[in-house]
Enzyme design. Structure first.
Site, mmCIF file in Angstrom:
data_model
loop_
_atom_site.group_PDB
_atom_site.id
_atom_site.type_symbol
_atom_site.label_atom_id
_atom_site.label_comp_id
_atom_site.label_asym_id
_atom_site.label_seq_id
_atom_site.Cartn_x
_atom_site.Cartn_y
_atom_site.Cartn_z
ATOM 1 N N PRO A 84 60.704 12.537 62.018
ATOM 2 C CA PRO A 84 60.772 11.924 60.689
ATOM 3 C C PRO A 84 62.145 12.121 60.050
ATOM 4 O O PRO A 84 62.744 13.191 60.163
ATOM 5 C CB PRO A 84 59.704 12.682 59.891
ATOM 6 N N TYR A 126 69.042 -4.537 52.595
ATOM 7 C CA TYR A 126 67.652 -4.900 52.906
ATOM 8 C C TYR A 126 66.925 -5.557 51.739
ATOM 9 O O TYR A 126 65.725 -5.806 51.831
ATOM 10 C CB TYR A 126 66.825 -3.647 53.249
ATOM 11 N N CYS A 132 83.254 -6.374 44.457
ATOM 12 C CA CYS A 132 83.418 -7.811 44.426
ATOM 13 C C CYS A 132 82.565 -8.508 45.478
ATOM 14 O O CYS A 132 83.076 -9.029 46.467
ATOM 15 C CB CYS A 132 84.902 -8.120 44.634
HETATM 16 C C1 LIG Z 1 65.961 6.218 62.696
HETATM 17 C C2 LIG Z 1 65.224 6.978 63.716
HETATM 18 C C3 LIG Z 1 64.289 7.937 63.349
HETATM 19 C C4 LIG Z 1 63.931 8.236 61.923
HETATM 20 O O1 LIG Z 1 63.310 7.163 61.280
HETATM 21 P P1 LIG Z 1 62.693 7.361 59.818
HETATM 22 O O2 LIG Z 1 62.143 6.039 59.500
HETATM 23 O O3 LIG Z 1 63.799 7.756 58.917
HETATM 24 O O4 LIG Z 1 61.648 8.421 59.918
HETATM 25 C C5 LIG Z 1 63.660 8.650 64.342
HETATM 26 N N1 LIG Z 1 63.940 8.420 65.664
HETATM 27 C C6 LIG Z 1 64.833 7.503 66.048
HETATM 28 C C7 LIG Z 1 65.091 7.297 67.491
HETATM 29 C C8 LIG Z 1 65.504 6.742 65.101
HETATM 30 O O5 LIG Z 1 66.393 5.817 65.487
#
Ligand SMILES: *Cc1c(COP(=O)(O)O)cnc(C)c1O
Length: 413
Positions: free
Chosen positions: A271, A313, A340
């Site tokens: 996470p 996004y 800008c």
């Molecule tokens: C970005 C990423 C995460 C973390 O994703 P979250 O949405 O921030 O929890 C975990 N593992 C990999 C391989 C990622 O690219």
């Protein structure tokens, strides 16, 4: 949750944010150390006795103080580059708790990761597997590997942050993974550790995770029939947070659902956003108020180069006054920066009572905030502060104008 009002003042833990502004100035990122710790622990404790490792995804916020906070409570780390590796080691992270993800690891990065002894490489292609094997051979060692499979599930999140569909660049087609595992198994320089997937980010329901898990477990079964024993399951990151009013995932239920499916198998999670997202705010100051027949603009000192998510996004971030006051102009404000570009906004149509000089807190900015900031429009990157109880510490100083071009040269011909 440590960002709350007391007597109409927004606090970060036990510190009134308005009291930080004369000290650190604006714009500013503020993180709550307690929230970061609690968020990591909510994953860690949900697993209770089940073998697990919660590897914080460094890319969400790689400030050394954030990494150090997590290292101290026993976190593992998910990294995507040699730069992130050095950050984790500098912050006191344990190499044996690092998993190395990413589609394009260089030879130098692989060598360094092997030398320091990372726990596992999450491998994303057969070419990468060969490269890792060659580096391990040159060091006469064995590289621990997992294959990152692409389970082809729809994470039902924003297309820019969805990674688990066939059309995405990430991972190995689940059907091809078996071949890859077999060649890894044959190599004396590779040691098969686990299986990995990561289907996207800001996922707000458990179902896509479980769909991916079922596909991964089916492959684990197939591998077993071929005599390949997978020792851990890495389900990646992606747990969503509340930015607005969306229902999101209850971590305890998510973890219980995983435990119910995996038997005794150790689990790794990665996470990022769920650890830091709501543990940080971005503070910006109202410069000018500009109203015409259709629109009310609050031009603030923070911009898309400081917090990119709205521009990139169309992301929604709650915006709260640092001090609730009764004066000011009540309107539906578009909160825009000085850069800008027409996409340079932080929020649109927010009912707020504003005056020049007010400070605003952009909530949920702890993840994918500072790390995505840039010097676009020659704007120095902002300062970062960490709060813990009544204490506050500068954890990254504001860049100066001279920092901006300190690495540049005049053309001397
Ligand atoms: C970005 C990423 C995460 C973390 O994703 P979250 O949405 O921030 O929890 C975990 N593992 C990999 C391989 C990622 O690219």
């Amino acid at each position: 949750m440590s960002f709350t009002y007391k007597n109409d003042n927004l606090y970060a833990e036990s510190v009134a944010i308005k009291d930080l502004m004369p000290i650190y100035d604006s714009p500013l990122y503020i993180y709550s150390r307690t929230d970061i710790e609690n968020n990591w622990r909510s994953f860690d404790q949900a697993f209770a006795q089940h073998p697990h490792l919660i590897c914080y995804a460094v890319k969400a916020n790689s400030n050394l103080a954030v990494l150090n906070t997590l290292a101290k409570i026993g976190a593992g780390f998910d990294i995507l580059s040699g730069g992130e590796l050095e950050r984790v080691l500098t912050a006191g992270g344990n190499a044996n708790k690092i998993v190395f993800s990413g589609v394009a690891k260089t030879t130098a990065e692989i060598r360094r990761a092997l030398e320091v002894g990372v726990r596992c490489f999450n491998v994303e292609s057969s070419a990468e597997l060969s490269s890792i094997e060659a580096v391990a051979q040159s060091l006469n060692t064995q590289a621990p590997i997992s294959i990152r499979v692409n389970p082809d599930v729809d994470a039902r999140t924003h297309p820019y942050i969805s990674t688990g569909l066939k059309e995405n660049k990430f991972g190995v087609d689940i059907a091809e993974a078996l071949d890859l595992y077999q060649s890894a198994q044959k190599s004396q320089y590779l040691s098969v550790q686990g299986i990995d997937c990561h289907i996207g980010s800001q996922i707000t329901e458990i179902a896509p995770f479980l769909e991916a898990l079922d596909k991964v477990l089916a492959l684990v079964g197939q591998l077993k029939q071929c005599g390949i024993e997978v020792k851990h399951l890495d389900l990646g990151g992606g747990v969503g947070i509340q930015y607005r009013d969306e229902q999101t995932i209850n971590i305890k239920s998510y973890v219980n659902a995983i435990i119910n499916k995996v038997g005794e198998m150790p689990v790794i999670l990665e996470p990022g956003r769920a650890i830091v997202g709501n543990a940080g705010v971005f503070i910006t100051k109202v410069g000018f108020l500009k109203q015409n027949a259709q629109k009310s603009f609050a031009i603030v000192d923070g911009a898309m180069n400081d917090l990119l998510r709205p521009a990139l996004y169309g992301a929604y971030h709650q915006v709260l006054p640092v001090e609730k006051k009764n004066q000011g102009i009540l309107a539906d404000w578009d909160i825009v920066g000085p850069v800008c570009e027409s996409t340079d906004y932080l929020a649109k149509g927010r009912k707020l009572s504003l005056s020049q000089g007010d400070y605003l807190a952009v909530m949920g900015a702890g993840g994918y905030g500072f790390v995505m900031s840039s010097n676009y429009n020659s704007r120095p990157r902002v300062a970062e502060v960490m709060v813990s109880g009544t204490q506050h510490t500068l954890v990254r100083k504001r860049e100066t104008i001279t920092d901006l071009f300190a690495s540049e040269y005049l053309y001397k011909h």
